[in-house]
Design a protein around this motif. Structure first.
Motif, short mmCIF file in Angstrom:
data_model
loop_
_atom_site.label_atom_id
_atom_site.label_comp_id
_atom_site.label_asym_id
_atom_site.label_seq_id
_atom_site.Cartn_x
_atom_site.Cartn_y
_atom_site.Cartn_z
N VAL A 1 1.05 -1.30 -0.04
CA VAL A 1 0.08 -0.08 -0.05
C VAL A 1 0.75 1.32 0.03
N GLN A 2 0.68 2.09 -0.79
CA GLN A 2 1.52 3.41 -1.05
C GLN A 2 0.55 4.32 -1.33
N VAL A 3 0.77 5.71 -0.41
CA VAL A 3 0.07 6.78 -0.87
C VAL A 3 1.27 7.91 -1.15
N ALA A 4 0.95 8.86 -1.95
CA ALA A 4 1.86 10.13 -2.34
C ALA A 4 1.20 11.27 -2.39
N GLU A 5 1.20 12.27 -1.25
CA GLU A 5 0.57 13.46 -1.25
C GLU A 5 1.61 14.34 -1.71
N SER A 6 0.85 15.44 -2.25
CA SER A 6 1.48 16.41 -3.02
C SER A 6 0.55 17.92 -3.00
N GLY A 7 1.14 19.03 -3.27
CA GLY A 7 0.41 20.27 -3.25
C GLY A 7 0.53 21.15 -2.35
N GLY A 8 1.21 20.75 -1.21
CA GLY A 8 1.60 21.53 0.05
C GLY A 8 2.28 22.95 -0.50
N GLY A 9 2.55 23.77 0.25
CA GLY A 9 3.69 24.94 0.16
C GLY A 9 3.34 26.12 1.09
N LEU A 10 3.66 27.03 0.61
CA LEU A 10 3.61 28.15 1.60
C LEU A 10 2.79 29.35 1.01
N VAL A 11 1.51 29.61 1.94
CA VAL A 11 0.48 30.46 1.39
C VAL A 11 0.25 31.23 2.68
N GLN A 12 -0.11 32.55 2.25
CA GLN A 12 -0.69 33.42 3.17
C GLN A 12 -1.98 33.31 4.04
N SER A 13 -2.04 33.92 4.97
CA SER A 13 -3.34 33.55 5.85
C SER A 13 -4.63 33.93 5.04
N GLY A 14 -5.49 33.14 4.67
CA GLY A 14 -6.46 33.65 3.84
C GLY A 14 -6.49 32.98 2.42
N GLY A 15 -5.39 32.63 2.13
CA GLY A 15 -5.16 31.73 0.77
C GLY A 15 -5.61 30.53 0.62
N SER A 16 -5.64 29.86 -0.58
CA SER A 16 -6.03 28.49 -0.73
C SER A 16 -4.81 27.52 -1.43
N LEU A 17 -5.23 26.26 -1.10
CA LEU A 17 -4.36 25.43 -1.66
C LEU A 17 -5.04 24.11 -1.97
N ARG A 18 -4.64 23.35 -3.21
CA ARG A 18 -5.14 22.05 -3.57
C ARG A 18 -4.49 20.98 -3.15
N LEU A 19 -4.72 19.87 -2.42
CA LEU A 19 -3.76 18.67 -2.13
C LEU A 19 -4.30 17.70 -2.98
N SER A 20 -3.37 16.86 -3.53
CA SER A 20 -3.67 15.67 -4.20
C SER A 20 -2.84 14.58 -3.36
N CYS A 21 -3.46 13.23 -3.62
CA CYS A 21 -2.97 12.20 -3.13
C CYS A 21 -3.47 10.73 -4.17
N VAL A 22 -2.35 10.38 -4.55
CA VAL A 22 -2.39 9.33 -5.26
C VAL A 22 -2.07 8.09 -4.64
N ALA A 23 -2.80 7.06 -4.55
CA ALA A 23 -2.77 5.65 -3.88
C ALA A 23 -2.71 4.55 -4.85
N SER A 24 -2.03 3.32 -4.16
CA SER A 24 -1.84 2.33 -4.95
C SER A 24 -1.64 1.07 -4.02
N GLY A 25 -1.49 -0.09 -4.70
CA GLY A 25 -1.44 -1.30 -3.59
C GLY A 25 -2.61 -1.74 -3.01
N PHE A 26 -4.10 -1.23 -3.54
CA PHE A 26 -5.16 -1.69 -2.85
C PHE A 26 -6.08 -1.36 -3.91
N ARG A 27 -7.59 -1.94 -3.74
CA ARG A 27 -8.43 -1.44 -4.63
C ARG A 27 -9.30 -0.14 -4.15
N PHE A 28 -8.82 0.95 -4.67
CA PHE A 28 -9.00 2.27 -4.25
C PHE A 28 -10.66 2.61 -4.17
N GLY A 29 -11.01 2.20 -5.11
CA GLY A 29 -12.67 2.32 -5.50
C GLY A 29 -13.32 1.55 -4.19
N ASP A 30 -12.73 0.75 -3.51
CA ASP A 30 -13.53 0.03 -2.28
C ASP A 30 -13.29 0.51 -0.91
#
Length: 124
Positions: free
Chosen positions: A1-30
């Protein structure tokens, strides 16, 4: 089982970010998927979770109305859109498959396996 998160960073207060996580090694849809975060010196906490077919999503009270979780089962990916970020939300964010996704946000890592996480730093 593996997951890989990404999308973090430095943002000012009030700002926005979008995180992503790609998973493998298991039936994700289940599996329901969840986002957690851990600030320095604090325990890891559940932020949001989503059912395996996206039919239900739940959020911690602290992020409700500002964060949106979604998933793409075709891409084995779960997302976390974060708006109006606050300094106290500076943390490492993790994703995981969970054994259940409930309004109580009692979340348990289904495989007891964590990725490296992605760092979110919100400047005040």
């Amino acid at each position: 089982v593996q997951v890989a998160e990404s999308g973090g960073g430095l943002v000012q207060s009030g700002g926005s970010l979008r995180l992503s996580c790609v998973a493998s090694g298991f039936r994700f849809g289940d599996y329901s998927m969840a986002w957690f975060r851990q600030a320095p010196g604090k325990e890891r906490e559940g932020v949001s979770c989503i059912w395996y077919r996206s039919s239900r999503q739940f959020y911690s009270d602290s992020v409700k109305g500002r964060f949106t979780i979604s998933r793409d089962n075709a891409r084995n990916t779960v997302y976390l859109e974060m708006n109006n970020l606050q300094h106290e939300e500076t943390a490492t964010y993790f994703c995981a498959a969970v054994s259940a996704c409930l309004p109580s946000m009692d979340l348990f890592n289904a495989f007891n396996s964590w990725g490296q996480g992605t760092q979110v730093t919100v400047s005040s």
